[in-house]
Design a protein around this motif. Structure first.
Motif, short mmCIF file in Angstrom:
data_model
loop_
_atom_site.label_atom_id
_atom_site.label_comp_id
_atom_site.label_asym_id
_atom_site.label_seq_id
_atom_site.Cartn_x
_atom_site.Cartn_y
_atom_site.Cartn_z
N HIS A 637 -31.56 56.09 -131.74
CA HIS A 637 -30.71 55.66 -132.85
C HIS A 637 -29.31 56.23 -132.70
O HIS A 637 -28.30 55.50 -132.78
CB HIS A 637 -31.32 56.09 -134.18
N ASP A 638 -29.21 57.53 -132.48
CA ASP A 638 -27.89 58.17 -132.36
C ASP A 638 -27.10 57.58 -131.19
O ASP A 638 -25.90 57.32 -131.30
CB ASP A 638 -28.05 59.68 -132.19
N ALA A 639 -27.79 57.37 -130.06
CA ALA A 639 -27.11 56.85 -128.88
C ALA A 639 -26.61 55.42 -129.10
O ALA A 639 -25.48 55.08 -128.76
CB ALA A 639 -28.05 56.91 -127.67
N ASN A 640 -27.44 54.59 -129.71
CA ASN A 640 -27.06 53.19 -129.92
C ASN A 640 -25.95 53.06 -130.96
O ASN A 640 -25.06 52.22 -130.83
CB ASN A 640 -28.27 52.36 -130.32
N VAL A 641 -26.04 53.86 -132.02
CA VAL A 641 -24.99 53.82 -133.05
C VAL A 641 -23.65 54.20 -132.46
O VAL A 641 -22.61 53.60 -132.75
CB VAL A 641 -25.36 54.74 -134.23
N SER A 642 -23.62 55.20 -131.59
CA SER A 642 -22.37 55.62 -130.96
C SER A 642 -21.78 54.53 -130.08
O SER A 642 -20.57 54.48 -129.86
CB SER A 642 -22.60 56.90 -130.13
N THR A 650 -33.16 51.52 -137.33
CA THR A 650 -32.48 50.75 -138.37
C THR A 650 -33.08 49.37 -138.54
O THR A 650 -33.15 48.85 -139.66
CB THR A 650 -30.99 50.60 -138.02
N ASN A 651 -33.58 48.76 -137.48
CA ASN A 651 -33.93 47.34 -137.52
C ASN A 651 -35.42 47.05 -137.47
O ASN A 651 -35.82 45.90 -137.72
CB ASN A 651 -33.24 46.61 -136.36
N ILE A 652 -36.26 48.02 -137.15
CA ILE A 652 -37.69 47.74 -137.03
C ILE A 652 -38.24 47.27 -138.37
O ILE A 652 -37.87 47.76 -139.44
CB ILE A 652 -38.45 48.99 -136.54
N LYS A 653 -39.13 46.25 -138.31
CA LYS A 653 -39.64 45.63 -139.53
C LYS A 653 -41.08 45.20 -139.30
O LYS A 653 -41.45 44.75 -138.20
CB LYS A 653 -38.77 44.40 -139.87
N GLU A 654 -41.91 45.36 -140.33
CA GLU A 654 -43.27 44.86 -140.22
C GLU A 654 -43.21 43.35 -139.95
O GLU A 654 -42.39 42.63 -140.52
CB GLU A 654 -44.06 45.14 -141.50
N GLY A 655 -44.08 42.89 -139.07
CA GLY A 655 -44.02 41.50 -138.63
C GLY A 655 -43.30 41.34 -137.31
O GLY A 655 -43.43 40.30 -136.66
N ASP A 656 -42.51 42.35 -136.91
CA ASP A 656 -41.91 42.32 -135.58
C ASP A 656 -43.00 42.48 -134.52
O ASP A 656 -44.11 42.93 -134.82
CB ASP A 656 -40.89 43.45 -135.43
N ARG A 657 -42.66 42.13 -133.31
CA ARG A 657 -43.59 42.33 -132.20
C ARG A 657 -43.19 43.57 -131.42
O ARG A 657 -42.01 43.81 -131.18
CB ARG A 657 -43.60 41.11 -131.26
#
Length: 778
Positions: A637-642, A650-657
């Motif tokens: 998360h820290d690396a991607n946000v930077s 931030t984006n993981i959601k139930e129903g995702d694969r």
């Protein structure tokens, strides 16, 4: 990473409370909420509509929480406690919205606005439109959006749905329970039939790979089946249908006294015309009679027809003849064509001496009452199985077939599955039997148990085309340019009144509907105890059933006289001028017997859906519980946000694969749905704690979809289509395993050689443009 969250008033102007403890719980195709415990030195003025933002979503307070006073105001920082306060995602708005009988403004479907009603639904699209209409009614237009994935948009499932004081959320659940299609909610957008997002990472156990461990558990409630018996509905299946199939009535004829023989030496065909009344009424053979196309010689046509009548000659030798009907001066004659060189030679040798005796045996499917009336003495226990009590549609080959057939002819995905017909039994065996052993099971594919399968199979004209009948030796005559679909209305009579019984008097009680040539007159196939019905499956009378008073031949069509029917809820007579039956409307005929070809076609559909069910249940299903490497999640998360990129946290959601690759050790190498997602945040932990449950059960994915709008790839192991989204992720997984990354840190298992050197970006050394060149790097 934010470690503190604020609760705002509904207008966003006032901060009601602040918390560092949050528990997120989301269930795939279920609820999604935040649970928080608050402590404060003073009372917190919570109000309905207060909200909190968490991970790109907004959660609302819909129920005032319980409060506990533990000491005087300001006496302690936890003087007031509010335990397990629940903030719901916007999907809760679906729960609070009643599902009423309202429709889109421009679809010309009558509606009542009542909470208790029934409606006809020909596909998930119809249901989605009613959900959208109700959400627009309560929350306004363009607030909520219902989307249907293109691969599901045209899927069909004709069904009558009954609603009684249910919410829009209850209606949305029908997407899964009735239409076997999944859905996911993101913000105020509901996506039906989605292939879901794939998390942009391939998880496996190991440092930097995302998982600390993964547990695979078998579904203990699942019944594994390797031998399946499947049964269709009883609709349009006469009580004694399968008894008729077993009936063999033999009759001897001595040649040449009552047999006319015509020899066609150029192709070894014998045409036999019988003058006996038994043969001329066609009582045993009428269901199998072929009618040659116009302007085509019968003997040439015989090459393409299927023999149906057995003829025994020369003691116990048997040949099979094709039964033909011809009519001249109102007299119908039945002839039998035999294409067999040995039979031809035998007849040529002995016919002239009058020493030939032939025994004709036929299969009767529809004239049992005639046989009982006129030839009762011919019926014995030897040729009629009176103890057979099968009233449902059976799989192909029953009851007279024998042997086994590879089901690859249905679809290549079913190669290795065997249709086995034995004496009075028929079933399908899975190739998994070699692994799991014999495990028997049965399924009723009759629409009564949508937890098992939502298909309803019975003999009908649905999906029948003129080509289907041509292959069976039946040649209907249609108009030039006709599309060949036999289940579509040709035309109907014009009705002048609007059907409103309150304002109109003297309305006609009948209407006329012309249907295409089905290859038979439905009036000749009445059951005797039930009135034939026409049931409309599309058009402005969709879902309505009308009694058929009469049916007569009218040129190359059949003219039905139907009884108009009043809708008691609306007090309107149908069909009417505003809701007519029109050409092109799809229909089925109910409460009739049918020619044999329709039963065979229905048995093939039954086999198709039975194979689909067996393939889903012939191996163990698993659930997976991965233990996520939360430290890796936080660092990612820290690396991607930077870098301004999306992070998993931030984006993981139930129903995702979730892509799991543990093929070598656990046999897992697939994209699996996240069924439950839990994220716990607190000051006790420096990082969020993520808990995930995965489910390999595919019941949320639709088996009644129409694939073709999107690029797909067939999965040979499952027989399921793979959308372009999933395909790209499979490519990504392959690349992850076999190639070095261009976008992130990576490592190679072997030595890397750069033949032309390497350029490296640097802000500390090298040229003024920040690039350092290396001639060779080892």
């Amino acid at each position: 990473m934010t470690r503190e969250w604020k609760v705002y008033s509904s207008d966003g102007k006032t901060v009601k409370a602040t918390t560092k403890r949050v528990e997120y719980n989301g269930e795939y195709m279920g609820s999604c909420s935040l649970t928080i415990t608050f402590e404060s030195h003073a009372p917190i003025n919570f109000e309905i509509g207060d909200y909190i933002d968490y991970r790109l979503e907004r959660f609302y307070l819909n129920v005032l929480p319980s409060s506990k006073k533990q000491c005087s105001r300001n006496g302690s920082k936890n003087a007031f406690a509010y335990e397990n306060v629940q903030f719901m995602s916007v999907s809760d708005e679906l729960v609070r919205c009643d599902f009423l009988d309202v429709v889109k403004k421009d679809n010309n479907i009558h509606w009542t606005a009542l909470p208790t009603f029934s409606f006809y639904c020909e596909g998930v699209k119809n249901l989605a439109e009613r959900i959208q209409a109700n959400l627009d009614r309560v929350y306004g237009e363009n607030v909520w959006t219902i989307q249907i994935d293109k691969t599901y948009e045209d899927s069909r499932k004709d069904i009558q749905i009954s609603i009684s004081n249910q919410s829009v959320w209850d209606a949305l659940l029908l997407v899964n329970t009735t239409f076997k299609t999944n859905f996911i909610i993101r913000g105020r957008t509901v996506i039906i039939g989605t292939t879901s997002n794939n998390i942009d990472h391939v998880f496996s156990c190991g440092i930097g790979r995302g998982l600390l461990s993964i547990t695979r558990a078998s579904d203990t409630n699942q019944k594994v089946i390797t031998r399946l018996r499947a049964f269709g509905n009883t609709t349009n299946v006469p009580t004694n249908y399968y008894k008729y199939l077993c009936m063999k009535i033999m009759r001897e004829y001595v040649v040449p006294t009552d047999v006319e023989l015509l020899f066609f030496e150029y192709n070894n065909v014998i045409k036999i015309t019988l003058h006996d009344k038994w043969a001329q009424d066609g009582l045993s053979y009428s269901c199998n009679v072929k009618r040659a196309p116009r302007n085509e010689d019968m003997m040439i046509f015989d090459r393409y027809a299927n023999p149906t009548l057995s003829i025994t000659y020369d003691g116990n030798k048997v040949v099979y003849a094709t039964v033909f009907a011809s009519e001249n001066d109102g007299k119908k004659t039945y002839s039998y064509a035999v294409r067999d060189k040995s039979f031809y030679d035998y007849m040529l040798k002995y016919k002239s001496g009058g020493r030939v005796t032939l025994s004709f045996g036929g299969t009767s499917t529809l004239n049992y009452n005639y046989i009982v009336k006129n030839h009762k003495g011919e019926i014995t226990s030897a040729n009629y199985p009176n103890n057979m009590a099968i009233t449902r549609l059976m799989l192909p080959g029953f009851p007279n077939g024998a042997g086994e057939t590879d089901c690859g002819y249905v679809d290549k995905a079913y190669e290795g599955y065997k249709l086995i017909v034995t004496s009075n039994d028929v079933y399908i065996e899975s190739p998994q039997k070699k692994i799991a052993g014999l495990r028997e099971g049965s399924v009723y594919i009759d629409g009564t148990d949508n937890e098992v399968t939502d298909y309803n199979v019975y003999p009908s004209i649905e999906d029948m085309t003129v080509e289907d009948l041509n292959k069976a030796g039946i040649y209907p005559v249609l108009d030039d340019g006709d599309n060949g679909k036999l289940n579509q209305v040709a035309k109907s009579s014009k009705i002048e009144d609007n059907g409103d019984s309150d304002y109109n008097t003297g309305q006609a009680s009948e209407a006329f509907v012309w249907i295409k040539d089905l290859g038979f007159n439905i009036w000749d196939y009445r059951t005797g105890s039930e009135t034939p019905n026409i049931y409309l499956k599309s058009g402005k009378c969709v879902g309505r059933t009308f009694d058929i008073k009469n049916c007569i031949r009218d040129g190359n069509k059949y003219k039905l006289t139907i009884i108009r029917k009043s809708d008691n809820d609306l007090n309107i007579l149908y069909p009417n001028s505003q809701s007519p039956i029109a050409g092109g409307d799809e229909f089925v005929i109910l409460n009739i017997k049918m020619p044999d070809v329709y039963y065979k076609a229905a048995s093939q559909r039954l086999l198709k859906y039975a194979l689909l069910y067996l393939k889903e249940n012939d191996k163990t299903k698993f659930s997976y519980t991965p233990v996520v490497d939360n430290l890796w999640i936080a660092r990612q998360h820290d690396a991607n946000v930077s870098l301004g990129a999306k992070s998993i946290y931030t984006n993981i959601k139930e129903g995702d694969r979730m892509e799991i690759d543990e093929a070598s050790d656990l046999g897992i190498a697939s994209s699996i749905f996240i069924s439950n997602l839990k994220i716990t945040e607190s000051e006790d932990s420096l990082i969020p704690l993520v808990e995930i449950s995965l489910q390999d059960d595919k019941k949320a994915v639709s088996v009644n979809r129409s694939v073709g709008q999107l690029p797909t790839m067939m999965d040979a192991s499952t027989g399921e289509g793979t959308s372009s989204t999933i395909l790209l992720n499979q490519i990504s997984r392959y690349g992850y395993l076999n190639f070095l990354s261009k976008v992130g840190d990576d490592e190679a298992s072997g030595k890397i050689t750069f033949n032309k050197g390497i350029d490296a970006f640097s802000t500390n050394v090298g040229a003024a443009d920040g690039i350092t060149e290396y001639e060779e790097l080892t």
